[in-house]
Enzyme design. Structure first.
Site, PDB file in Angstrom:
ATOM      1  N   ASN A 129       0.830  -1.209   0.000  1.00 47.85           N
ATOM      2  CA  ASN A 129       0.000   0.000   0.000  1.00 47.85           C
ATOM      3  C   ASN A 129       0.856   1.246   0.000  1.00 47.85           C
ATOM      4  O   ASN A 129       1.960   1.262   0.538  1.00 47.85           O
ATOM      5  CB  ASN A 129      -0.973  -0.005   1.195  1.00 47.85           C
ATOM      6  N   PHE A 157      -1.645   8.206   4.305  1.00 44.81           N
ATOM      7  CA  PHE A 157      -2.441   8.836   5.377  1.00 44.81           C
ATOM      8  C   PHE A 157      -3.675   9.564   4.833  1.00 44.81           C
ATOM      9  O   PHE A 157      -3.940  10.717   5.186  1.00 44.81           O
ATOM     10  CB  PHE A 157      -1.606   9.839   6.200  1.00 44.81           C
ATOM     11  N   SER A 170       5.734   5.179   8.661  1.00 42.22           N
ATOM     12  CA  SER A 170       5.081   4.932   7.378  1.00 42.22           C
ATOM     13  C   SER A 170       6.066   5.263   6.261  1.00 42.22           C
ATOM     14  O   SER A 170       6.723   6.305   6.298  1.00 42.22           O
ATOM     15  CB  SER A 170       3.837   5.802   7.215  1.00 42.22           C
ATOM     16  N   ASN A 196       5.164   5.990   3.324  1.00 41.38           N
ATOM     17  CA  ASN A 196       4.409   6.694   2.282  1.00 41.38           C
ATOM     18  C   ASN A 196       4.232   8.184   2.535  1.00 41.38           C
ATOM     19  O   ASN A 196       3.471   8.844   1.842  1.00 41.38           O
ATOM     20  CB  ASN A 196       3.040   6.029   2.109  1.00 41.38           C
ATOM     21  N   THR A 197       4.898   8.698   3.557  1.00 38.54           N
ATOM     22  CA  THR A 197       4.916  10.148   3.803  1.00 38.54           C
ATOM     23  C   THR A 197       6.375  10.547   3.732  1.00 38.54           C
ATOM     24  O   THR A 197       7.205  10.009   4.477  1.00 38.54           O
ATOM     25  CB  THR A 197       4.309  10.479   5.192  1.00 38.54           C
ATOM     26  N   LYS A 250       5.685   3.731  17.057  1.00 36.62           N
ATOM     27  CA  LYS A 250       5.629   2.656  16.043  1.00 36.62           C
ATOM     28  C   LYS A 250       6.808   2.773  15.090  1.00 36.62           C
ATOM     29  O   LYS A 250       7.010   3.818  14.459  1.00 36.62           O
ATOM     30  CB  LYS A 250       4.310   2.729  15.276  1.00 36.62           C
ATOM     31  N   ASN A 301       5.911  -1.559  11.349  1.00 36.24           N
ATOM     32  CA  ASN A 301       5.118  -1.088  10.205  1.00 36.24           C
ATOM     33  C   ASN A 301       5.453  -1.958   8.972  1.00 36.24           C
ATOM     34  O   ASN A 301       6.055  -3.023   9.108  1.00 36.24           O
ATOM     35  CB  ASN A 301       5.456   0.389   9.958  1.00 36.24           C
TER      36      ASN A 301
END
Ligand SMILES: Cc1cc2nc3c(=O)[nH]c(=O)nc-3n(C[C@H](O)[C@H](O)[C@H](O)COP(=O)(O)O)c2cc1C
Length: 343
Positions: free
Chosen positions: A108, A112, A178, A180-181, A220, A249
């Site tokens: 994925n 966010f 994450s 993805n940021t 996390k 994660n």
């Protein structure tokens, strides 16, 4: 029931299937068709909270806290909602979620997507979960930064999130992992992490005084960290008296999925292929932390034995996301049974 529905759901694009399943669960729950039955398990106290069972839902499935009561009815011992950011944001363009069924995996790059912290709090207030007499539900709220907040100002976003969710959460998860940021994972590095944790701890202390309630903080982290980085993170978590660590994660690695359809999509890989990496991080953390703070183990739990492996490596609690997509909620009871006698 889920194994029967799965082939139909898997004909839909993953994000459409995701929303359809959650909406159907919510409807079934409101009609009284889902009965909240907790799997047989010994309650355990972690971070000062009593968990009816140690199997939780990982962050990202219910980003806005819109499905809490329906998810609680599936038997989870705790639910983590979010990641939520101070302001609403759309996330990355679709498609941004990919199934890799041969590997029991997902990639994925959601980024966010969420309705913002205020909307999440309204949903949390509406949910009955935390007000259940005799066994109030344990709710983690996972906070992050908006995509357009510069990384040097990331702490401001986490502090906004912390203040807003403080009285609504059983614990607060600080997501710095994450993929993805942009640059988010930099916050796991020595100086950045030191600065962030000292501000978060100071704010937690003020909020405890203000509200007369201590809400634990859990950080996390990613599975893509080397030995030295994990050592440094463990030292800082202890130095700043952080209450828990969530490991891990999703991974940037593509080991084992390179040749599968969607295997080279950008984003974080979760499910079975991240299991060993995540367990290795937990094992090292447990050795470094020596019980100073508890570990919540997550990454690649797709059967009871995987949950057992996480507990043996040093986790006090476990969470799952991808396994639920492949196995449905029978996985919750299976894991609870598998780790029933592990502490
Ligand atoms: C589609 C998707 C979205 C996710 N979104 C988030 C998120 O918003 N915040 C977060 O901390 N983790 C997020 N995660 C990571 C999971 O919480 C979990 O750490 C990771 O998927 C490994 O567990 P699993 O193998 O059981 O899925 C997401 C995972 C997936 C598959």
């Amino acid at each position: 029931m889920y194994p029967l529905l799965r082939p139909l759901l898997f004909t839909l694009d993953p994000e459409t299937a995701h929303h359809a399943t959650l909406d159907a669960l919510k409807t079934a729950h409101s009609l009284g068709l889902l009965c909240a039955k907790h799997p047989a398990a010994k309650p355990r106290t972690v971070m000062g909270l009593t968990f009816p069972n140690p199997v939780g839902l990982a962050a990202g499935l219910d980003k806005n806290g819109a499905y809490i009561d329906a998810l609680a009815a599936l038997g989870f011992g705790f639910i983590e909602v979010g990641t939520v950011t101070p302001l609403p944001q759309p996330g990355n363009p679709r498609p941004r979620m990919f199934r890799l069924p041969q590997a029991n995996a997902i990639i994925n790059r959601m980024g966010f997507n969420n309705l913002g912290v205020d909307a999440l709090i309204e949903n949390v207030k509406r949910a009955k979960y935390q007000g259940i007499p005799d066994h109030p539900g344990i709710l983690g709220i996972n906070i992050g930064k908006n995509a357009d907040t510069p990384i040097e100002k990331a702490a401001d976003d986490y502090l906004i999130g912390l203040r807003k969710v403080y009285t609504h959460a059983s614990y607060i998860a600080i997501n710095i992992s994450s993929p993805n940021t942009k640059n988010l994972r930099q916050l796991q590095g020595g100086d950045e992490l030191e600065a962030l944790l000292s501000q978060l701890k100071a704010e937690q202390e003020s909020l405890t005084e203000l509200h007369g309630k201590y809400v634990p903080l859990a950080v996390k982290i990613a599975p893509d960290l080397d030995h030295e980085q994990i050592q440094q993170i463990a030292t800082l978590l202890m130095r700043h008296r952080i209450d828990g660590v969530i490991a891990t994660n999703t991974t940037l690695s593509r080991e084992g999925v390179e040749n599968l359809q969607h295997g080279n999509e950008a984003g974080g890989l979760s499910g079975a292929p991240v299991r060993e990496k995540s367990t290795a991080v937990i094992r090292q953390l447990a050795a470094e932390l020596k019980g100073a703070l508890p570990i919540i183990g997550v990454g690649g739990i797709v059967k009871g034995a995987d949950a057992q492996e996480k507990m043996q490596a040093g986790a006090a609690l476990v969470q799952m996301y991808s396994g639920m997509i492949y196995r449905g909620w029978e996985l919750v009871a299976e894991c609870a049974a598998a780790i029933r006698h592990q502490q």
